[in-house]
Design a protein around this motif. Structure first.
Motif, PDB file in Angstrom:
ATOM      1  N   LEU A 126      -2.433 -13.482   8.397  1.00  0.00           N
ATOM      2  CA  LEU A 126      -2.115 -12.156   7.845  1.00  0.00           C
ATOM      3  C   LEU A 126      -0.881 -11.649   8.573  1.00  0.00           C
ATOM      4  O   LEU A 126      -0.788 -11.798   9.789  1.00  0.00           O
ATOM      5  N   THR A 127       0.036 -11.045   7.853  1.00  0.00           N
ATOM      6  CA  THR A 127       1.211 -10.483   8.533  1.00  0.00           C
ATOM      7  C   THR A 127       1.309  -8.969   8.435  1.00  0.00           C
ATOM      8  O   THR A 127       2.225  -8.370   8.994  1.00  0.00           O
ATOM      9  N   GLY A 128       0.416  -8.359   7.689  1.00  0.00           N
ATOM     10  CA  GLY A 128       0.523  -6.913   7.493  1.00  0.00           C
ATOM     11  C   GLY A 128       1.375  -6.544   6.289  1.00  0.00           C
ATOM     12  O   GLY A 128       1.550  -5.376   5.978  1.00  0.00           O
ATOM     13  N   ASN A 129       1.912  -7.566   5.609  1.00  0.00           N
ATOM     14  CA  ASN A 129       2.685  -7.349   4.388  1.00  0.00           C
ATOM     15  C   ASN A 129       1.741  -6.822   3.294  1.00  0.00           C
ATOM     16  O   ASN A 129       0.612  -7.285   3.158  1.00  0.00           O
ATOM     17  N   TYR A 130       2.251  -5.869   2.503  1.00  0.00           N
ATOM     18  CA  TYR A 130       1.368  -5.214   1.521  1.00  0.00           C
ATOM     19  C   TYR A 130       0.901  -6.144   0.414  1.00  0.00           C
ATOM     20  O   TYR A 130      -0.047  -5.841  -0.283  1.00  0.00           O
ATOM     21  N   GLU A 132      -0.325  -9.269   0.548  1.00  0.00           N
ATOM     22  CA  GLU A 132      -1.164 -10.403   0.930  1.00  0.00           C
ATOM     23  C   GLU A 132      -2.558 -10.284   0.330  1.00  0.00           C
ATOM     24  O   GLU A 132      -3.580 -10.308   1.029  1.00  0.00           O
ATOM     25  N   GLY A 156       8.476  -6.306   1.192  1.00  0.00           N
ATOM     26  CA  GLY A 156       7.936  -5.765   2.443  1.00  0.00           C
ATOM     27  C   GLY A 156       8.298  -6.693   3.581  1.00  0.00           C
ATOM     28  O   GLY A 156       8.960  -7.720   3.379  1.00  0.00           O
ATOM     29  N   GLY A 157       7.859  -6.368   4.785  1.00  0.00           N
ATOM     30  CA  GLY A 157       8.198  -7.183   5.951  1.00  0.00           C
ATOM     31  C   GLY A 157       6.958  -7.768   6.582  1.00  0.00           C
ATOM     32  O   GLY A 157       5.945  -7.954   5.918  1.00  0.00           O
ATOM     33  N   ILE A 158       7.064  -8.064   7.877  1.00  0.00           N
ATOM     34  CA  ILE A 158       5.888  -8.511   8.622  1.00  0.00           C
ATOM     35  C   ILE A 158       5.744  -7.667   9.887  1.00  0.00           C
ATOM     36  O   ILE A 158       6.723  -7.165  10.418  1.00  0.00           O
ATOM     37  N   SER A 159       4.501  -7.531  10.341  1.00  0.00           N
ATOM     38  CA  SER A 159       4.224  -6.734  11.536  1.00  0.00           C
ATOM     39  C   SER A 159       4.602  -7.489  12.795  1.00  0.00           C
ATOM     40  O   SER A 159       4.774  -8.702  12.772  1.00  0.00           O
ATOM     41  N   VAL A 162       0.761 -10.522  14.183  1.00  0.00           N
ATOM     42  CA  VAL A 162       0.244 -11.168  12.988  1.00  0.00           C
ATOM     43  C   VAL A 162      -1.023 -11.933  13.350  1.00  0.00           C
ATOM     44  O   VAL A 162      -1.310 -12.154  14.524  1.00  0.00           O
TER      45      VAL A 162
ATOM     46  N   TYR B 209      -4.808  -1.754   7.657  1.00  0.00           N
ATOM     47  CA  TYR B 209      -3.632  -2.032   8.485  1.00  0.00           C
ATOM     48  C   TYR B 209      -3.357  -0.789   9.316  1.00  0.00           C
ATOM     49  O   TYR B 209      -3.363   0.321   8.786  1.00  0.00           O
ATOM     50  N   SER B 214      -3.423  -5.998  15.065  1.00  0.00           N
ATOM     51  CA  SER B 214      -3.313  -7.075  14.071  1.00  0.00           C
ATOM     52  C   SER B 214      -3.730  -6.540  12.702  1.00  0.00           C
ATOM     53  O   SER B 214      -4.415  -5.531  12.611  1.00  0.00           O
ATOM     54  N   PRO B 215      -3.331  -7.237  11.647  1.00  0.00           N
ATOM     55  CA  PRO B 215      -3.673  -6.721  10.303  1.00  0.00           C
ATOM     56  C   PRO B 215      -5.174  -6.723   9.993  1.00  0.00           C
ATOM     57  O   PRO B 215      -5.571  -6.195   8.960  1.00  0.00           O
ATOM     58  N   LYS B 256       3.791  -1.227  -1.594  1.00  0.00           N
ATOM     59  CA  LYS B 256       4.816  -1.159  -0.559  1.00  0.00           C
ATOM     60  C   LYS B 256       4.131  -1.260   0.801  1.00  0.00           C
ATOM     61  O   LYS B 256       2.955  -0.961   0.914  1.00  0.00           O
ATOM     62  N   ASP B 257       4.884  -1.673   1.810  1.00  0.00           N
ATOM     63  CA  ASP B 257       4.291  -1.775   3.141  1.00  0.00           C
ATOM     64  C   ASP B 257       3.844  -0.398   3.613  1.00  0.00           C
ATOM     65  O   ASP B 257       4.602   0.573   3.501  1.00  0.00           O
ATOM     66  N   ALA B 258       2.664  -0.304   4.145  1.00  0.00           N
ATOM     67  CA  ALA B 258       2.161   0.972   4.654  1.00  0.00           C
ATOM     68  C   ALA B 258       1.055   0.704   5.664  1.00  0.00           C
ATOM     69  O   ALA B 258       0.504  -0.392   5.730  1.00  0.00           O
ATOM     70  N   ARG B 259       0.777   1.722   6.472  1.00  0.00           N
ATOM     71  CA  ARG B 259      -0.265   1.635   7.488  1.00  0.00           C
ATOM     72  C   ARG B 259      -1.111   2.893   7.408  1.00  0.00           C
ATOM     73  O   ARG B 259      -0.611   3.951   7.006  1.00  0.00           O
TER      74      ARG B 259
END
Lengths: 487, 379
Positions: A126-130, A132, A156-159, A162, B209, B214-215, B256-259
């Protein structure tokens, strides 16, 4: 007096129309299921309990159980991370595919709500990308499970932190979906004995898995980079299905960044779609396929699949066919509009043969909620089967055909698509196909072409086709067939 | 004539005495006088009544409204959220300044209702807890302008605000281009009013997240305004915070990327590799997450393995939210273990009633089979 005459003519005309319309009664009804107050009804998954109750998961982490008789909803579990798959095990236990893991969610004390969440499999990255997302599980007759893992999005990116081993070779310098932690873009098999087998690669956004009655696995994918138009794949162990990112997690992979390989090399490695859903013709974002099996109302379509479509008010029907050992086939709309919403993300047949459709949008095009499609014994006049001939097709319909001449009513064209990094592809090598002869034999229509070519999608457009008895027009008027193998 | 409801009035006079806000007092006195004459001359002028409540994700249900200069205004504010919120009405253009000042109140902020001593604040309601309602009555300024209203509870002020349009013309700009309201509300779409089809009564949790973890994070909000994050990849408690829980608005939008955004004050951040470490040769101390049970009280009993040893951890808040109790069960343990932790200012660890020093304690196998430690926030 002249006006009276006009009115009489008008009434006559409207009555005539009414008669035509009456004979065109829809063979099914679509009703909206009332959702509980306060629920954001982005449906992640649907399945049925042994007692006939519906289990549904939603993107904010709820799993709820619906009693179709009392029409009541009850909360079963909450707090899950984008649960996009449910497989009922028994009356107290469901397997849930959520973003970080496959989890057994179980009610151990019999109070109707889950209290035990057992991690079944979380051995992927998992990378935290939305993007996945995780799909499945489906189970074969031997008890093996299959899940699919979405590639990560360049949107998106990666955290910084991971899960899993990071390998940046799984990303193209030019953008596109990527796989920098294990098994993104893969289908994984979890055997009954507990083995984890990376099963097949090359997936982009595989939002739908199906096992048929012969234990064959099918997976849908979404149009995008390396995916010209959304496909349905017949997935075999060890296969690579086209999006290069995931190749780096192939056992023994030593070719570095797979995006640096030539398109020809990648093309030679890949397995082609069993069926292409032509973009803007059939479906733009296909979702979950379900198998038509022992359904009293849909006997004509036994063994075929119904697939959801996110972007239109539509479900489509896949008509598979085996030609010289190769599985390919046709696809045609199944339900188009008529009260169906968009966002048709998940499908499940109820014990009474009704089809339940869960809708979602989650930032994309779509809708929310659940609709129930109830079929009647009234048959839809539709194409029942499509068979490839050496030079043409045989179309079998659910009813005998009234027309004596179809010459001007059938239009055929063929086209194919690029395989390339670019997002999607236009239709290329588009040609009108000359239909040399059309033969009508009861409920069968034989289309005879001058030649037939591999690697093309054949699009057959039908117009004003009428059944012999009920005089109603054909329900769906477009059929596309992906020719990978010639007869 | 009642300008303010009782509590703000009291606070207001306290403020006046304490911080010499004569200008504001004078301004309101003037407004009062003007309004009185105004009332006599135009007694049919309607009072503007505004019903204001809170939507999930730190937003007022109304992000703008219009009143006329010198019009009587009654705001009926109900906190429909599970977090605390206040309401301050400000001079035009002063929102960011006031929010920054409220943040600087630090630990004193709560006592002061996050209402900083500044003449930028015209009227205020104190902190309202969930389900509380209060009424704010005042007379709109005679000067036309866009007067911001805002919740200044820390972390809220940058997104939880709106605009009171004071003008003779009843027109407001197109909402989609209105720079005086939060960006997320520059739309004509309706926003969902509740987060879930059930009420959120702590303890409750999400898998989500979250920044710095970690995710595969599990976050839980506890009954006494403490929250924790337990990482299901590294199998350990990683963050503890006090205050509000999280804002999931962005992550729930998708695409979109979010936390999940932490709304409280993080006071413990675990740095150690493994909190429980088996001592011995040929020990890998490799962890694997196994799941969790929901136990009595709604808490989670988290389960993981360390090599082949099963470890269970349950985390509760005790002592009215002043401490976190970490209860461990370790099955089939034969070797001694270390309990490792991160020495943190203002945080103390207790084991068997004794304060721990350093960053680890060794436990005998028989003691470690069932033990608990207390993580205390020094006040």
């Amino acid at each position: 007096m002249r006006y009276l005459y006009l009115i009489v003519v008008f009434l006559f005309v409207s009555c005539k129309n009414d008669v035509e319309n009456l004979s065109y009664l829809s063979p099914y009804t679509i009703e909206d299921v009332e959702m509980p107050d306060g629920l954001t009804a982005e449906v992640g998954a649907l399945d049925f309990m042994p007692d006939g109750k519906l289990v549904a998961s939603f993107m904010r982490g709820e799993i709820m159980i619906y009693n179709p008789e009392s029409k009541e909803w009850k909360l079963f579990a909450r707090g899950l991370h984008e649960p996009l798959g449910i497989l009922v095990e028994d009356s107290t236990s469901v397997l849930v595919m959520q973003l970080p893991e496959l989890t057994r969610v179980k009610d151990t004390d019999g109070d109707g709500t889950a209290d035990y969440f057992e991690t079944v499999y979380d051995g992927y990255g998992l990378t935290g990308n939305y993007h996945e997302f995780t799909y499945g599980p489906v189970r074969d007759s031997k008890g093996n499970l299959y899940i699919a893992l979405n590639a990560s999005s360049s949107g998106g990116g990666i955290s910084k932190i991971v899960r899993g081993k990071l390998n940046m070779d799984g990303k193209s310098k030019r953008g596109g979906m990527f796989s920098v932690v294990p098994y993104r873009g893969w289908v994984i098999q979890l055997t009954k004995q507990g083995q984890v087998i990376p099963y097949a690669s090359g997936f982009r956004s595989p939002n739908g898995l199906l096992i048929d009655s012969k234990d064959r696995l099918y997976v849908t994918d979404n149009q995008g980079d390396w995916v010209a138009s959304s496909p349905l794949y017949y997935v075999e162990k060890g296969g690579f299905y086209g999006q290069p990112a995931s190749l780096i997690w192939t056992e023994g992979w030593n070719q570095g960044n797979p995006f640096e390989l030539s398109v020809d090399v990648l093309d030679s490695l890949r397995k082609k779609p069993m069926i292409i859903f032509p973009h803007n013709v059939i479906a733009n974002s296909p979702t979950q396929p379900v198998l038509i099996k022992n359904n009293d109302y849909l006997k004509d379509f036994e063994g075929q699949f119904i697939v959801g479509e996110m972007n239109q008010e539509r479900l489509v029907r896949v008509i598979p066919e085996e030609v010289n050992g190769i599985i390919q086939g046709a696809v045609t709309p199944f339900i188009d509009g008529e009260g169906l919403r968009k966002g048709n993300n998940r499908l499940a047949f109820g014990p009474d043969g009704s089809l339940w459709v869960g809708q979602s949008d989650h930032g994309w095009l779509g809708d929310r909620g659940i609709q129930k499609i109830s079929f009647s014994k009234r048959r839809m006049f539709d194409v029942k089967d499509v068979s490839l001939l050496s030079k043409g097709f045989k179309l079998t319909f659910t009813e005998k055909i009234r027309n004596v001449n179809l010459d001007s009513l059938v239009q055929v064209k063929r086209y194919r698509y690029h395989y390339h990094e670019k997002y999607g592809s236009e239709q290329i090598d588009l040609h009108k196909v000359k239909v040399q002869d059309i033969l009508i034999k009861g409920n069968e229509v034989f289309l005879d072409f001058e030649s037939m070519q591999k690697g093309f999608v054949y699009e057959i457009q039908l117009d004003s086709l009428f059944s012999k008895n009920k005089r109603d027009s054909l329900h769906n008027k477009i059929i596309t067939y992906t020719v990978n193998e010639l007869r | 004539m009642i300008l303010l409801d009782k509590r703000p009035l009291k606070i207001f006079f306290q403020n006046v005495l304490k911080i010499n806000e004569w200008k504001v007092f004078f301004l309101i006195l003037c407004a009062c006088c003007i309004n009185t004459s105004f009332l006599f001359s135009q007694s049919n002028e309607n009072k503007a009544t505004i019903e204001l409540s809170v939507l999930p994700g730190l937003q007022f249900d109304k992000v703008r409204f219009h009143v006329k200069p010198k019009q009587k205004v009654k705001i009926s504010f109900t906190n429909t959220d599970d977090m605390d919120h206040n309401l301050l009405i400000l001079l035009p253009g002063s929102r960011e300044r006031v929010v920054a000042k409220a943040n600087r109140l630090g630990s004193d902020g709560h006592n002061k209702n996050y209402n900083p001593a500044t003449e930028d604040v015209l009227w205020a309601l104190p902190i309202l807890q969930g389900k509380e309602s209060k009424i704010l009555e005042f007379v709109a300024p005679d000067k036309e302008g866009i007067y911001p209203y805002v919740c200044t509870v820390p972390g809220h002020g940058t997104i939880m605000y709106g605009a009171m349009y004071v003008s003779n013309q009843a027109s407001m700009p197109d909402i989609t281009i209105d720079g005086n309201i939060p960006e997320s509300r520059r739309t004509v779409e309706k926003t969902a009013t509740v987060a879930h089809p059930f009420s959120l009564k702590p303890p409750y949790y999400y898998r989500t997240y979250i920044e710095g973890v970690s995710p595969a994070a599990i976050i839980m909000h506890l009954p006494h305004r403490l929250s924790y994050c337990w990482d299901a990849s590294s199998c350990k408690l990683v963050l503890v915070w006090e205050g509000d829980f999280v804002d999931n608005t962005d992550i729930w939008k998708g695409h979109k990327d979010a936390r999940s955004k932490i709304l409280g004050n993080v006071f413990y951040n675990e740095k150690v590799q493994v909190p429980i470490e088996i001592i011995g040769n040929n020990v890998k101390n490799k962890v694997a997450f196994k799941g969790y049970k929901i136990v009595k009280g709604g808490y989670l009993e988290l389960h993981y393995t360390l090599d082949d040893v099963d470890i269970y951890e349950t985390i509760k808040d005790v002592e009215h939210g002043q401490a976190l109790l970490r209860e461990f069960r370790i099955l089939g343990l034969e070797q001694n273990v270390y309990f490792n932790y991160t020495a943190t200012p203002k945080v103390e660890y207790f084991y068997k009633g004794k304060k721990l020093v350093g960053n680890k304690i060794e436990m005998k196998a028989e003691d470690a089979q069932s033990f608990s430690v207390l993580l205390k926030l020094e006040k």
